[in-house]
Structure formats: C-alpha cells, structure tokens
Scaffold this active site. Structure first.
Site, short mmCIF file in Angstrom:
data_model
loop_
_atom_site.label_atom_id
_atom_site.label_comp_id
_atom_site.label_asym_id
_atom_site.label_seq_id
_atom_site.Cartn_x
_atom_site.Cartn_y
_atom_site.Cartn_z
N LYS A 1 36.84 27.59 47.75
CA LYS A 1 36.82 27.67 46.29
C LYS A 1 37.65 26.53 45.69
CE LYS A 1 37.76 31.68 44.67
NZ LYS A 1 38.35 32.91 44.08
N LYS B 1 46.91 32.80 49.97
CA LYS B 1 46.81 34.07 49.25
C LYS B 1 47.97 34.95 49.69
CE LYS B 1 44.21 36.43 46.35
NZ LYS B 1 43.43 35.97 45.21
N ASP C 1 46.63 37.98 40.51
CA ASP C 1 45.38 38.54 41.06
C ASP C 1 45.39 40.01 40.65
OD1 ASP C 1 42.97 38.04 42.81
OD2 ASP C 1 43.82 39.70 43.90
N ASN D 1 41.24 41.61 33.97
CA ASN D 1 41.29 40.26 33.39
C ASN D 1 39.94 39.55 33.46
OD1 ASN D 1 41.85 37.15 34.39
ND2 ASN D 1 42.98 37.72 32.55
P1 NDP Z 1 42.61 43.30 37.38
O1 NDP Z 1 43.65 44.02 38.14
O2 NDP Z 1 42.93 42.75 36.04
O3 NDP Z 1 41.30 44.22 37.22
C1 NDP Z 1 40.63 44.73 38.31
C2 NDP Z 1 39.58 45.69 37.83
O4 NDP Z 1 38.85 46.20 38.94
C3 NDP Z 1 40.17 46.91 37.13
O5 NDP Z 1 39.27 47.36 36.17
C4 NDP Z 1 40.31 47.91 38.27
O6 NDP Z 1 40.29 49.24 37.83
C5 NDP Z 1 39.10 47.60 39.10
N1 NDP Z 1 39.36 47.85 40.52
C6 NDP Z 1 40.36 47.33 41.30
N2 NDP Z 1 40.31 47.80 42.55
C7 NDP Z 1 39.28 48.65 42.57
C8 NDP Z 1 38.71 49.44 43.58
N3 NDP Z 1 39.20 49.46 44.83
N4 NDP Z 1 37.62 50.18 43.23
C9 NDP Z 1 37.10 50.14 41.97
N5 NDP Z 1 37.60 49.41 40.98
C10 NDP Z 1 38.67 48.67 41.27
O7 NDP Z 1 42.09 42.15 38.36
P2 NDP Z 1 41.28 40.84 38.00
O8 NDP Z 1 40.32 41.10 36.90
O9 NDP Z 1 42.25 39.73 37.89
O10 NDP Z 1 40.49 40.60 39.37
C11 NDP Z 1 39.22 41.17 39.63
C12 NDP Z 1 38.57 40.45 40.80
O11 NDP Z 1 38.45 39.06 40.49
C13 NDP Z 1 39.34 40.48 42.12
O12 NDP Z 1 38.42 40.46 43.19
C14 NDP Z 1 40.12 39.18 42.09
O13 NDP Z 1 40.49 38.76 43.39
C15 NDP Z 1 39.08 38.27 41.48
N6 NDP Z 1 39.58 37.05 40.86
C16 NDP Z 1 40.48 37.08 39.85
C17 NDP Z 1 40.91 35.91 39.26
C18 NDP Z 1 41.81 35.92 38.08
O14 NDP Z 1 42.07 34.82 37.54
N7 NDP Z 1 42.29 37.05 37.59
C19 NDP Z 1 40.48 34.60 39.77
C20 NDP Z 1 39.45 34.68 40.79
C21 NDP Z 1 39.07 35.87 41.33
P3 NDP Z 1 41.65 49.96 37.28
O15 NDP Z 1 41.76 49.51 35.85
O16 NDP Z 1 41.36 51.40 37.44
O17 NDP Z 1 42.75 49.45 38.15
#
Ligand code: NDP
Length: 448
Positions: free
Chosen positions: A114, A126, A166, A240
């Site tokens: 990436k 990571k 993350d 996010n």
């Molecule tokens: P957040 O913690 O902000 O949000 C994660 C979301 O996914 C929440 O709605 C959470 O629900 C849900 N979630 C987390 N774990 C589970 C699970 N095991 N089963 C079901 N739902 C789940 O994380 P991000 O938005 O930052 O990240 C989301 C994905 O994007 C990840 O895979 C991360 O690695 C990837 N990513 C993020 C980046 C970033 O800049 N933030 C960059 C590149 C990739 P709940 O609200 O109930 O916790």
C-alpha cells in the site's frame, strides 16, 4: 514445486496459527506469480521472497496500567517493523481485543505494498494492542497509552518508524501517546501522524481514507465508462473510514444508504444523514440504535450470524469499511444478484478470497484495500512532510494532493494489470505495482 508455493509453505510452517497472515501472503504471492516466474533465478538467489515475508523486526511487549478501581491490568503490545526498503516504517496502531501478532503481521505485510503504491517514501509497519478503549474512562485510556509508549518510544522516531491511528486509535489516543513520547525524549518531532491540528496534525487527515476511497472509486468507474452520480451505495462500518466515505459519496452525487457497527446496521431509504451519524459515533460514541431513534427514514437491524447485513441491500456500489473478512462468498453472491457492479475496499482485507474471486468472475469492478484505502497513509506521509518543513498546508492543498495520489494509484495498478496480461484484475495490478518498486529497492540495497 514453484518458488511461490515453496515460500508460501514456509510461511505457514514458520508462522503457525496466524490465518490472517497466511491469507494476506497467499493473496499477494498468487498475484505476483507471473512476475516472480519471469525473474525466478535472480529472486531465488537473493531469497527475495523469503526476506519480503519475514519482518525486519517484531516487538512484543507488556503494557501494564492501573484502572479506575486501582486494579493493575496487563495488555500485550505489538509493533511489527516489516520492511524499510523505500522509507521509514509507517502504519497504524490498532487497539481492539481481537489483536494478536498474526493480525498485526497481516496488516504490516499489506502495508508494504500500500505504501509503495502511494508513490511516497514510506516503508511498511503496523502495531497495536489487545486493549479495548470501549467503555474505558479517559484517564484509563491515557494510562494505557502512556504505558504503551513508555516501551515503544525506544524503537520509533520521525526518521525510523512513524505510527498512526487505526481501529480504536483516534485523535484522543494519538494525543496521549504523543504527549508521553515528547515527555520521554524531549523531542518535538513528527513521530506520530493523525495528530491534532494544534500540535502538528494535517488538515484533511481525518477525512483522507474515506475521501480517498471515493476519489479512487470515481476514477475506476470513469475508466470503465460509468458515472458515480446517482448510484446507490452500501457502506459497512460507522467509524472514521465509513463516515468520510459516506460524506464524499454524497458530495459526488451518489446515495449511500447503509452503515453498520459491531452490533447492528442501518438502512436509511433517504440516504445516510452524515451530521447525525457523526453526532452519534464521533461525539456520543454511542450505538447505531440512537441514529435510528432520531431518523424516521432509518431501519435498525440487530447483527445476526448467517445474515448478510448491509450486503443484503440492493446497491450499485459496495464499500466495505469496517474490518477484515466481513464480506464473504455468500454476501458476494447476494450483491451480484442485486446488480452491484463495483466494490472498493475501505477496510483492510474486508473481502474473503472466495468473495473476491466471485466478484472478478462475475465482471464486478473490484479494487483491493491496499490501493483504495491508501489515502489515509498517503495523507499521513503529507503530515510528515509538513512536520519536517514546520509548515501547515491548507485543507484544499492537502485534499487536492490526495485526489492526485488516488488517481495515480488507480492508473498505476490499471497499467500494471495490463502490462502483465491480467487487464481489469486490480488485485493483481495493485500487488504487482506495489511489489516491483519494493523489490527494486531491496535488490539495490543488497542482502540486508
Ligand atoms: P474505527 O475504529 O473508526 O471504526 C471501525 C468500524 O468498524 C466501527 O464502526 C466498528 O464498530 C466496526 N468494527 C470494528 N471491528 C469490528 C468487528 N470485528 N466486527 C464488526 N464491526 C467491527 O476504524 P477505522 O474506520 O479507522 O478503520 C476501519 C477499517 O479501515 C480497518 O480495517 C482499518 O484497518 C482500515 N483503515 C483505516 C484507515 C484510517 O485512516 N482510519 C486507513 C486505512 C485502512 P463499533 O463502532 O461497534 O466499534
């Protein structure tokens, strides 16, 4: 046995009980087969693949902290410094009870390619912990973050390893970690990204992953003779990435109608109300039931095993933005049957390999997360640049650089796929384009 198969078998044997890491390596190596076979003698002699799948350094450490009742708690801390061939290690810190070394290695491995795809000088890493910030007081989160950094600070630095947020690591956690790093080292340097704007953060970093996902999706559609305007979009997650993906999709004229969290999901026939979603998730840190309670057009569904959640909704475009392996073969079949023609991953590896293959076999445009969610890390690298020159760029400046980077990423994987005889296979294109740059740098730097 082919070199690729030999190396994959070695990974499984040497890294037992790490299924996500095996899955990530398999997906990458399979799609590199054509490139590896063309250079097999050289890569074998240099053990290039063995070095690529073996982290340069893995740190595992104890994180003790005291909870509000005076009880000492102990978590596991991780940082995997996977590959520094093209720049300092860069990659987020995940705080979630599911975190273990296999998950961190899968994420670190993906991060190498990436980061290479962004065209910026950043290597792959990571980290994280099995600590769960949910339900903890601010003081408890601070105690954990300070203890975590008290060990990790020895191994990170603005020119060596620059962690970021993350899952579970947002602005609050980065703030506490940065404060402790500064206190321990006396250095005011860009050692972490995702910082607050008052102490070196970059405008548009919060929005970057979600916005970048949509910039790339728009370009992918455009290059395939389609328009994003007026399309119905199914999004998973409510964090996010999901929030800003929904916002940008709306700005581009599409209609996102779903979001989800770990306990349930929303279908909103009028389109998701982003301001309300932000209020529920970013301000109140509450469940999606609160969104449904405030919005007559929304239906809330409890998450149930065996059901397809947001993927059961009729849509043109699907954007999985929650977590790994959240979209499986059965979900893919439902999406295709409902007319979905494009999938771009916002999360890391949210689509299982079987589901990915099903999409590709059925003509669905499919972009893997290592390309489509690279906007986050790309903007983190822009934050590093701003910290180094001790300047802050405007929102528009960062956003327009981000847009340019995402469009370039799409073209580099599209061209790599065409060049290596797999036109339209963006998974292969992303892996090949990311790999070639790293392999060249590793080769040039000798056996290290
Ligand atoms: P957040 O913690 O902000 O949000 C994660 C979301 O996914 C929440 O709605 C959470 O629900 C849900 N979630 C987390 N774990 C589970 C699970 N095991 N089963 C079901 N739902 C789940 O994380 P991000 O938005 O930052 O990240 C989301 C994905 O994007 C990840 O895979 C991360 O690695 C990837 N990513 C993020 C980046 C970033 O800049 N933030 C960059 C590149 C990739 P709940 O609200 O109930 O916790």
């Amino acid at each position: 046995m082919s070199y690729v198969d030999e190396v994959f078998d070695m990974v499984v044997a040497k890294n037992p009980a790490q299924p996500e890491f095996h899955q990530a390596v398999k997906e990458v190596l399979e799609s590199l087969r054509v490139v590896i076979e063309a250079n097999e003698e050289k890569y074998r002699r240099d053990a290039l693949l063995e070095r690529l799948v073996t982290p340069e350094r893995q740190l595992l450490f104890r994180v003790p902290w005291v909870d509000d009742k005076g009880q000492v708690q102990v978590n596991n801390g991780f940082r995997v410094q996977f590959n520094s061939a093209i720049g300092p290690y860069k990659g987020g810190l995940r705080l979630h009870p599911s975190v273990n070394i296999g998950i961190i290695k899968f994420l670190g491995f993906e991060q190498i390619f990436k980061n290479s795809l962004t065209g910026l000088p950043i290597g792959g890493g990571k980290g994280g912990s099995d600590f769960d910030p949910k339900g903890k007081s601010d003081r408890e989160v601070m105690a954990f973050c300070q203890s975590f950094i008290t060990e990790l600070y020895k191994y990170i630095g603005a020119d060596t390893d620059v962690p970021a947020g993350d899952i579970g690591t947002g602005a609050r956690e980065i703030g506490y970690m940065y404060g402790q790093y500064k206190r321990l080292t006396g250095l005011y340097e860009g050692v972490l990204t995702g910082k607050g704007l008052s102490y070196g953060g970059s405008l548009a970093r919060t929005e970057a992953t979600g916005y970048g996902l949509l910039y790339l999706t728009e370009e992918m559609l455009k290059c395939n003779g389609r328009d994003i305007k007026g399309r119905t979009v199914a999004v998973s997650g409510a964090g996010n990435v999901a929030i800003y993906a929904i916002q940008k999709a709306q700005q581009l004229g599409a209609k996102p109608v779903t979001c989800s969290d770990s306990t349930g999901w929303i279908y909103d026939s009028e389109g998701i109300d982003v301001a309300l979603l932000k209020e529920v998730k970013e301000v109140k840190r509450a469940r999606l039931t609160e969104y449904a309670a405030a919005r007559p057009s929304a239906q809330y569904h409890e998450k149930k095993d065996g059901e397809h959640g947001v993927w059961s909704v009729k849509c043109d475009i699907a954007l999985p933005c929650a977590t790994q392996n959240e979209l499986d073969l059965e979900d893919a079949k439902v999406l295709v049957a409902n007319g979905c023609f494009a999938v771009a991953e916002g999360a890391n590896m949210p689509t299982t390999m079987e589901a990915t293959e099903y999409f590709q076999a059925n003509g669905v445009l499919f972009c893997p997360g290592k390309a489509s969610n690279a906007g986050g890390v790309a903007t983190s690298a822009l934050e590093m640049s701003q910290n180094s020159e001790r300047l802050s760029w405007t929102f528009e400046e960062v956003d327009s650089k981000l847009q340019g980077i995402m469009v370039n990423i799409f073209h580099s994987l599209d061209e790599a796929a065409k060049k290596f005889g797999c036109e339209g296979n963006y998974v292969a294109g992303a892996n090949i384009a990311g790999f070639l740059k790293v392999a060249e740098a590793m080769t040039a730097q000798g056996i290290v």
